[in-house]
Design an enzyme around this catalytic site. Structure first.
Site, PDB file in Angstrom:
ATOM      1  N   LYS A   8       7.451 -30.464 -12.130  1.00 33.16           N
ATOM      2  CA  LYS A   8       8.161 -29.277 -11.622  1.00 33.16           C
ATOM      3  C   LYS A   8       8.966 -28.657 -12.784  1.00 33.16           C
ATOM      4  O   LYS A   8       9.499 -29.376 -13.627  1.00 33.16           O
ATOM      5  CB  LYS A   8       9.091 -29.750 -10.488  1.00 33.16           C
ATOM      6  CG  LYS A   8       9.987 -28.691  -9.905  1.00 33.16           C
ATOM      7  CD  LYS A   8       9.335 -27.896  -8.811  1.00 33.16           C
ATOM      8  CE  LYS A   8      10.262 -26.767  -8.354  1.00 33.16           C
ATOM      9  NZ  LYS A   8       9.536 -25.716  -7.626  1.00 33.16           N
ATOM     10  N   CYS A  47       7.451 -17.388 -12.461  1.00 31.42           N
ATOM     11  CA  CYS A  47       8.000 -17.549 -11.107  1.00 31.42           C
ATOM     12  C   CYS A  47       8.438 -16.175 -10.597  1.00 31.42           C
ATOM     13  O   CYS A  47       9.225 -15.493 -11.249  1.00 31.42           O
ATOM     14  CB  CYS A  47       9.182 -18.515 -11.128  1.00 31.42           C
ATOM     15  SG  CYS A  47       9.789 -18.836  -9.467  1.00 31.42           S
ATOM     16  N   LYS A  70       2.119 -20.080 -18.912  1.00 27.21           N
ATOM     17  CA  LYS A  70       1.619 -19.860 -17.542  1.00 27.21           C
ATOM     18  C   LYS A  70       1.897 -18.420 -17.132  1.00 27.21           C
ATOM     19  O   LYS A  70       3.039 -17.973 -17.115  1.00 27.21           O
ATOM     20  CB  LYS A  70       2.293 -20.827 -16.577  1.00 27.21           C
ATOM     21  CG  LYS A  70       1.742 -20.726 -15.163  1.00 27.21           C
ATOM     22  CD  LYS A  70       2.215 -21.869 -14.315  1.00 27.21           C
ATOM     23  CE  LYS A  70       1.723 -21.784 -12.893  1.00 27.21           C
ATOM     24  NZ  LYS A  70       2.237 -22.874 -12.069  1.00 27.21           N
TER      25      LYS A  70
HETATM   26  C1  LIG Z   1       6.293 -24.639  -3.099  1.00 29.16           C
HETATM   27  C2  LIG Z   1       5.824 -24.235  -4.458  1.00 29.16           C
HETATM   28  C3  LIG Z   1       6.646 -24.422  -5.565  1.00 29.16           C
HETATM   29  C4  LIG Z   1       6.201 -24.044  -6.840  1.00 29.16           C
HETATM   30  N1  LIG Z   1       7.011 -24.272  -7.916  1.00 29.16           N
HETATM   31  C5  LIG Z   1       6.550 -23.968  -9.182  1.00 29.16           C
HETATM   32  C6  LIG Z   1       7.333 -24.296 -10.321  1.00 29.16           C
HETATM   33  O1  LIG Z   1       8.407 -24.874 -10.256  1.00 29.16           O
HETATM   34  N2  LIG Z   1       6.830 -23.942 -11.533  1.00 29.16           N
HETATM   35  C7  LIG Z   1       5.609 -23.306 -11.691  1.00 29.16           C
HETATM   36  O2  LIG Z   1       5.202 -23.021 -12.809  1.00 29.16           O
HETATM   37  N3  LIG Z   1       4.852 -23.018 -10.603  1.00 29.16           N
HETATM   38  C8  LIG Z   1       5.299 -23.339  -9.363  1.00 29.16           C
HETATM   39  N4  LIG Z   1       4.513 -23.068  -8.276  1.00 29.16           N
HETATM   40  C9  LIG Z   1       3.223 -22.358  -8.463  1.00 29.16           C
HETATM   41  C10 LIG Z   1       2.037 -23.302  -8.536  1.00 29.16           C
HETATM   42  O3  LIG Z   1       2.117 -24.193  -9.626  1.00 29.16           O
HETATM   43  C11 LIG Z   1       0.706 -22.522  -8.624  1.00 29.16           C
HETATM   44  O4  LIG Z   1       0.737 -21.713  -9.791  1.00 29.16           O
HETATM   45  C12 LIG Z   1       0.420 -21.608  -7.436  1.00 29.16           C
HETATM   46  O5  LIG Z   1       0.962 -22.154  -6.253  1.00 29.16           O
HETATM   47  C13 LIG Z   1      -1.085 -21.380  -7.224  1.00 29.16           C
HETATM   48  O6  LIG Z   1      -1.815 -22.590  -7.109  1.00 29.16           O
HETATM   49  P1  LIG Z   1      -2.121 -23.335  -5.700  1.00 29.16           P
HETATM   50  O7  LIG Z   1      -2.792 -22.352  -4.794  1.00 29.16           O
HETATM   51  O8  LIG Z   1      -2.955 -24.521  -6.081  1.00 29.16           O
HETATM   52  O9  LIG Z   1      -0.768 -23.752  -5.172  1.00 29.16           O
HETATM   53  C14 LIG Z   1       4.924 -23.454  -6.992  1.00 29.16           C
HETATM   54  C15 LIG Z   1       4.103 -23.282  -5.877  1.00 29.16           C
HETATM   55  C16 LIG Z   1       4.517 -23.676  -4.617  1.00 29.16           C
HETATM   56  C17 LIG Z   1       3.604 -23.495  -3.451  1.00 29.16           C
END
Ligand SMILES: Cc1cc2nc3c(=O)[nH]c(=O)nc-3n(C[C@H](O)[C@H](O)[C@H](O)COP(=O)(O)O)c2cc1C
Length: 378
Positions: free
Chosen positions: A45, A139, A177
């Site tokens: 995270k 973010c 990212k």
């Molecule tokens: C609840 C939640 C918290 C997230 N927190 C972060 C974070 O702290 N840092 C980050 O780079 N991406 C964060 N993301 C984004 C994910 O890493 C990812 O880029 C995005 O959700 C798309 O991928 P997925 O569909 O597999 O979740 C978060 C996503 C979710 C759902």
């Protein structure tokens, strides 16, 4: 025998499935679970120097259900980066590398627009033993108010400068990212690579409003009756993620050959992963999928990806990485190719294909759904 093992930017991964930054990598306990279940790497995270500024609310997620009312197809979050002090993270990174010396541990970091802050966070995480970095420039909520995250990721000049600072401080590989909340994702991507990023990750979440409660008339997720737009993830975002991965991979191939790409957004299966790799990803990340199915989902994902490789006689990921990129072209070229095919068919007096609308005048009110369906590929 096909293998999923891969080396990316010097990092040796047993398979390309990486835990994406978010709840599945929030502390040593869950990171350990990921390594035990066989994930190829873990991106923790996102951490920052001063966690006291990070204050989360509840509820902070909103789900979009499919028409069966059971399947989650979209997921909005208004969660911030880690609320845990960096000192604790440093201890956990160290312990993690002692417990899983072969596990590839990547720190996701985010800071304000301040060179000293970026250098300090890179050096402290490296001293704690992490194998690489992901720079969270993406973010979409909360932190842009402090000009962090997506606010930085939408400004190519700042991105290039910050990547340059990290390049100067880091001895480990680092991926930038990218945010999808921008018209042309190639522009900031190019800037990050110019600044010295070893590779890119795409995509973070898409700015969204999950819905409005028709009883209370309040938008969701409702916190004390109010909300703020959040980040959309899960399978509903996969087509958008694939498009952006394709655009970035095409750009990397032309302008920065050798730089890496980690694809994510809605990946839930080995076949999803195969599509991201066919469009140029070296690795794939899963975040929401782990929240839906648990850490164990990596095993069936690996099995399905291997089955895909065996079906096509691919022995390594490199055998099919980017293989589908050659089949994107302009719409004008599609028209030309179709005209040529039809002319050839006419010349051979072949039977015409399944009846489809060819010109707008052919749409009929009575046959409308049937005609729409005939034009679609599922
Ligand atoms: C609840 C939640 C918290 C997230 N927190 C972060 C974070 O702290 N840092 C980050 O780079 N991406 C964060 N993301 C984004 C994910 O890493 C990812 O880029 C995005 O959700 C798309 O991928 P997925 O569909 O597999 O979740 C978060 C996503 C979710 C759902």
């Amino acid at each position: 025998m096909a293998t999923l093992a891969t080396t990316v930017d010097g990092l040796k991964l047993p398979n390309p499935f990486i835990i994406g930054s978010g709840p599945p990598g929030t502390n040593l306990n869950v990171i350990g679970k990921a390594f035990k279940e066989g994930w190829g790497a873990v991106i923790a995270k996102t951490v920052s120097l001063d966690a006291s500024k990070v204050v989360n609310v509840t509820p902070r997620y909103g789900k979009l259900m499919g028409s069966d009312g059971k399947e989650v197809i979209g997921w909005e979050n208004i969660e911030l980066i880690s609320d845990r002090p960096l000192k604790i993270w440093e201890e956990e990174f160290k312990k993690c590398k002692q417990m899983f010396p072969d596990g590839v541990l990547i720190a996701s970091i985010m800071e304000e627009y301040n060179k000293d802050a970026w250098i300090e966070i890179v050096q402290r995480c490296e001293a704690a033993g992490v194998d690489g970095f992901e720079l969270n420039f993406s973010c979409p909520h909360g932190l842009p108010e402090r000009k962090m995250g997506a606010a930085m990721g939408q400004d190519p000049d700042i991105l290039e400068e910050v990547c340059g600072w990290v390049k100067g401080a880091a001895t480990k590989p680092f991926w930038a990212k990218m945010t999808p909340n921008i018209t042309h994702i190639e522009d900031p991507s190019r800037a990050a690579l110019r600044g010295g990023a070893t590779g890119l990750s795409a995509i973070n979440t898409i700015r969204s409003v999950i819905g409005v409660n028709l009883d209370t008339l309040r938008p969701e997720p409702s916190v004390e009756g109010y909300t703020t737009p959040g980040g959309y993830s899960c399978k509903a975002v996969k087509p958008i993620a694939l498009r952006m991965v394709m655009e970035i991979a095409t750009m990397i191939r032309k302008e920065f050959p050798g730089r890496s790409l980690s694809g994510l957004g809605g990946i839930e299966s080995g076949n999803d992963a195969a599509q991201f790799i066919l469009l140029g990803s070296d690795t794939v990340q899963v975040c929401t999928g782990v929240m839906k199915f648990g850490y164990e989902c990596v095993k069936p994902m690996c099995d399905e990806l291997l089955a895909f490789m065996e079906k096509h006689k691919f022995e390594t990921l490199a055998d099919f990485k980017g293989k589908s990129l050659d089949y994107f072209t302009t719409h004008a070229d599609l028209v030309k190719r179709q005209g040529e095919r039809k002319a050839a068919q006419k010349a051979a007096a072949a039977a015409p294909q399944k009846k489809m609308v060819q010109a707008d005048g052919e749409w009929s009110g009575e046959e409308f759904v049937k005609q729409s369906d005939a034009l679609a590929r599922s």
